[in-house]
Design a protein around this motif. Structure first.
Motif, PDB file in Angstrom:
ATOM      1  N   GLU A  74      -8.125  -3.005  -2.552  1.00 42.49           N
ATOM      2  CA  GLU A  74      -8.165  -2.220  -3.785  1.00 42.49           C
ATOM      3  C   GLU A  74      -6.782  -1.666  -4.131  1.00 42.49           C
ATOM      4  OE1 GLU A  74     -10.516   1.674  -5.645  1.00 42.49           O
ATOM      5  OE2 GLU A  74     -11.198   0.729  -3.771  1.00 42.49           O
ATOM      6  N   THR A  75      -6.128  -1.047  -3.143  1.00 40.26           N
ATOM      7  CA  THR A  75      -4.805  -0.474  -3.380  1.00 40.26           C
ATOM      8  C   THR A  75      -3.761  -1.556  -3.638  1.00 40.26           C
ATOM      9  OG1 THR A  75      -5.335   1.408  -1.950  1.00 40.26           O
ATOM     10  CG2 THR A  75      -3.008   1.004  -2.418  1.00 40.26           C
ATOM     11  N   ALA A 108      -4.136  -3.105  -7.073  1.00 35.33           N
ATOM     12  CA  ALA A 108      -3.723  -2.147  -8.094  1.00 35.33           C
ATOM     13  C   ALA A 108      -2.198  -2.083  -8.193  1.00 35.33           C
ATOM     14  CB  ALA A 108      -4.297  -0.769  -7.772  1.00 35.33           C
ATOM     15  N   HIS A 109      -1.518  -2.095  -7.049  1.00 40.47           N
ATOM     16  CA  HIS A 109      -0.050  -2.047  -7.056  1.00 40.47           C
ATOM     17  C   HIS A 109       0.542  -3.355  -7.574  1.00 40.47           C
ATOM     18  CE1 HIS A 109       0.151   1.465  -3.947  1.00 40.47           C
ATOM     19  NE2 HIS A 109       0.020   1.883  -5.186  1.00 40.47           N
ATOM     20  N   ASP A 115      -5.818  -3.657   2.552  1.00 35.42           N
ATOM     21  CA  ASP A 115      -6.412  -2.658   1.658  1.00 35.42           C
ATOM     22  C   ASP A 115      -6.465  -3.288   0.273  1.00 35.42           C
ATOM     23  OD1 ASP A 115      -7.194  -0.524   0.124  1.00 35.42           O
ATOM     24  OD2 ASP A 115      -5.674   0.867   0.868  1.00 35.42           O
ATOM     25  N   SER A 173       2.842   3.687  -2.096  1.00 34.45           N
ATOM     26  CA  SER A 173       3.053   4.102  -3.484  1.00 34.45           C
ATOM     27  C   SER A 173       4.498   4.464  -3.770  1.00 34.45           C
ATOM     28  CB  SER A 173       2.146   5.291  -3.808  1.00 34.45           C
ATOM     29  OG  SER A 173       0.788   4.952  -3.662  1.00 34.45           O
ATOM     30  N   CYS A 231       0.821  -1.215   0.000  1.00 33.80           N
ATOM     31  CA  CYS A 231       0.000   0.000   0.000  1.00 33.80           C
ATOM     32  C   CYS A 231       0.858   1.269   0.000  1.00 33.80           C
ATOM     33  CB  CYS A 231      -0.940  -0.003   1.211  1.00 33.80           C
ATOM     34  SG  CYS A 231      -2.103  -1.388   1.226  1.00 33.80           S
TER      35      CYS A 231
END
Length: 468
Positions: free
Chosen positions: A329-330, A333-334, A327, A298, A296
C-alpha cells in the motif's frame, strides 16, 4: 530493421556462448583433446602449477585465459579442429611467456602460472598477450581472431596460499568474463572477503571522500535505432581494497541505513550528467536504481521528488517488483507520487522474483525490463522464448514498453525485435562506461557499429577506453 543493424550475422547462439564461457573451471571433458606437438614446458599439462613456479621470484601469478568466441569458430572450423584451439592459445602463451607452466583445464580454458619480481610483471604479461591475440592468426590457411579474456591473481611468495590463489584467479576470470576486460586481483591488499563492519564504516565516508563514481549503460530502441535512455550504475573505488562491486556494498548500505544518502548522492550526480548531455544535444532519459527499502521512506520520497523538480532533468527510477511486496500500500502510493512528479518508472528484473499480476497492474510504470536470466538462452531454450514473448505481450497490454536486459548476441537481438520488444540493453551494445565515454559513444553513434559487429565494442581506439 535497418541494414545497419543486420549487415553481419553472428553464428553463436546466446545459450551456446554462455555454456562455453561459464563452464566449470575444472571441467573434465568426455571428448578427448587432440593434442598437438608442444614445447617441453607443456609436456605435463596436468602437473601441479605451484611446483613449477620459480620459488626465487618475490611474486607468484596464477592466471586463466578463456576463448570467448569458441562457438562461432567451432561452427566455421568444425568440432575436431575447434577442439585444438586451446592448444593454439597454449602455443602462443608459451612463446611469449617461456617460463610459464601451462595446463589445459577445459575445452576453452587455459591455466598458466609463473613468477615475477613485481606486480607490474603480471600486468605487462597480460598486455603482451592482449596485443598478440588482437591480431588474426592462421588456422588451416584462413585468418581468424581468437578472442581471449584474461583473469589472474597475484600474491607475494611469502604469503601465497595455493587454494586462495586458485580461488582468486577463478574469481578474476569470472569478473573478466562479465566485464569483457582483463582482470587482476592483488592478494597483497588483503582478502576481498572483508568483514561487513569495516565495509559499513568505510561506506559512510566513501561519498565524502569522492570514492563513489557512476557508469552508464545505454538502452537501444530497436524500431527507432537510437539510444533512448541509459541506466546509471554506482561503483566504489576503495583506496585500499580497489573496486568494490554493488553486490558487496549495496546490501551493506541497506542494512546500515546508508542507502538513502547514497541514492540521493547518485540522483544529484545523474541530474547534473543528464543536463550536461542535454546541453550537448543528447536529451536522454537517465535511470537510477531505487532500493525497495526506500519505497516506504516518506522522507526520501519527498526529497527525491524535490530534487527532480528543481533539477529540471529527465530522470527515471528502476524498481524491482518484489520490492513492493514489503508494504504494497505504501510503496504503490509513493510510486504514484513519483509518477505525478514526472519521474518515469521502470520495473527491473521482471521474472527473476515472484512476479505478481496483482501488483503489476497497480504499478504506474512505463517500462518493464525482462531479466537477463530469460534473455541469455533465448535462441536455444524451448521455454524462454515463450516466456519472453508472453511477457512482451502482457507489458504492451498494460501500456508499458519492454526492455530486454543482458543482450549479448545479434541473434538474440533479432529475435527480440521480431517478438516486438521495444528496447535492448547489454554488452552487445556497450558495457557500463563513464559519462565522458558515454557522451563520445552517443556522438559517434557507436550503438550502430556495435550492433552490426559485436566485436566492435572491443576494437575502439585507445582514447575511448581511457575515458571509459
Amino acid at each position: 530493421m535497418d541494414d545497419r543493424l543486420t549487415r553481419r550475422s553472428l553464428f553463436a547462439s546466446a545459450s551456446a556462448s554462455g555454456l562455453a564461457a561459464s563452464g566449470d573451471i575444472g571441467l573434465q571433458l568426455d571428448m578427448p583433446f587432440i593434442v598437438k606437438s608442444l614445447p617441453p614446458a607443456l609436456d605435463d599439462l596436468a602437473a601441479d602449477l605451484s611446483d613449477a613456479l620459480p620459488m626465487i621470484a618475490p611474486w607468484r601469478f596464477l592466471c586463466f585465459a578463456e576463448i570467448m568466441n569458441f562457438v562461432p569458430l567451432r561452427r566455421h572450423l568444425g568440432a575436431p579442429r575447434a577442439d585444438c584451439l586451446i592448444m593454439d592459445v597454449a602455443d602462443r602463451v608459451s612463446e611469449h611467456l617461456p617460463d610459464a607452466r601451462l595446463a589445459v583445464v577445459g575445452r576453452t580454458t587455459l591455466e598458466f602460472g609463473f613468477g615475477g619480481d613485481a606486480m607490474q610483471d603480471l600486468q605487462d604479461a597480460f598486455d603482451r598477450l592482449q596485443h598478440v591475440f588482437a591480431e588474426a592468426i592462421d588456422l588451416d590457411g584462413e585468418p581468424h581472431r581468437i578472442e581471449l579474456v584474461l583473469g589472474g591473481a597475484a600474491a607475494p611468495i611469502a604469503t601465497a596460499e595455493d587454494v586462495r590463489l586458485v580461488e582468486e584467479a577463478e574469481q578474476a576470470l569470472a569478473e573478466a568474463r562479465h566485464d569483457n576486460r582483463m582482470t587482476i586481483r592483488d592478494l597483497s591488499l588483503g582478502t576481498p572477503a572483508f568483514d561487513r563492519v569495516s565495509l559499513v564504516r568505510d561506506l559512510k565516508q566513501a561519498v565524502d571522500r569522492g570514492e563513489m563514481f557512476l557508469q552508464y549503460q545505454p538502452k537501444v530502441h530497436l524500431r527507432r535505432q537510437e539510444i533512448s535512455s541509459a541506466e546509471a550504475l554506482v561503483r566504489w573505488q576503495h583506496p585500499v581494497r580497489g573496486l568494490i562491486l554493488p553486490g558487496d556494498f549495496i546490501p551493506a548500505a541497506e542494512e546500515s541505513n546508508a542507502i538513502g544518502p547514497l541514492t540521493l548522492w547518485t540522483l544529484d550526480q545523474v541530474i547534473a550528467d543528464q543536463k550536461m548531455l542535454a546541453a550537448a544535444g543528447h536529451d536522454l532519459l537517465l535511470f537510477i536504481n531505487i532500493s525497495g527499502q526506500l519505497l516506504c521512506d516518506s522522507t526520501f520520497v519527498a526529497r527525491a521528488c524535490q530534487m527532480v523538480q528543481s533539477g529540471g532533468a529527465r530522470i527515471g527510477f528502476e524498481i524491482t517488483e518484489t520490492s513492493v511486496i514489503r508494504d504494497p500500500e505504501t510503496a504503490i502510493a509513493h510510486l504514484q507520487v513519483f509518477a505525478e512528479t514526472g519521474i518515469t518508472l521502470a520495473i527491473d528484473d521482471y521474472g527473476a522474483g515472484l512476479s505478481s499480476l496483482a501488483y503489476l497492474k497497480q504499478l504506474p510504470a512505463k517500462e518493464l525490463k525482462i531479466d537477463k536470466l530469460f534473455v541469455t538462452q533465448l535462441t536455444s531454450s524451448n521455454r524462454d522464448p515463450l516466456i519472453v514473448r508472453s511477457t512482451i505481450d502482457l507489458a504492451h497490454a498494460l501500456d508499458m514498453e519492454v526492455t530486454a536486459e543482458g543482450v549479448e548476441t545479434q541473434a538474440a537481438m533479432a529475435l527480440l525485435s521480431v517478438m516486438g520488444c521495444d528496447m535492448v540493453q547489454g554488452f552487445l551494445i556497450s558495457r557500463p562506461i563513464s559519462i565522458d565515454a558515454f557522451q563520445q559513444f552517443l556522438e559517434e553513434e557507436r550503438h550502430l557499429i556495435a550492433a552490426a559487429d559485436p566485436r566492435a565494442s572491443f576494437f575502439r581506439p585507445a582514447s575511448f577506453w581511457k575515458s571509459a
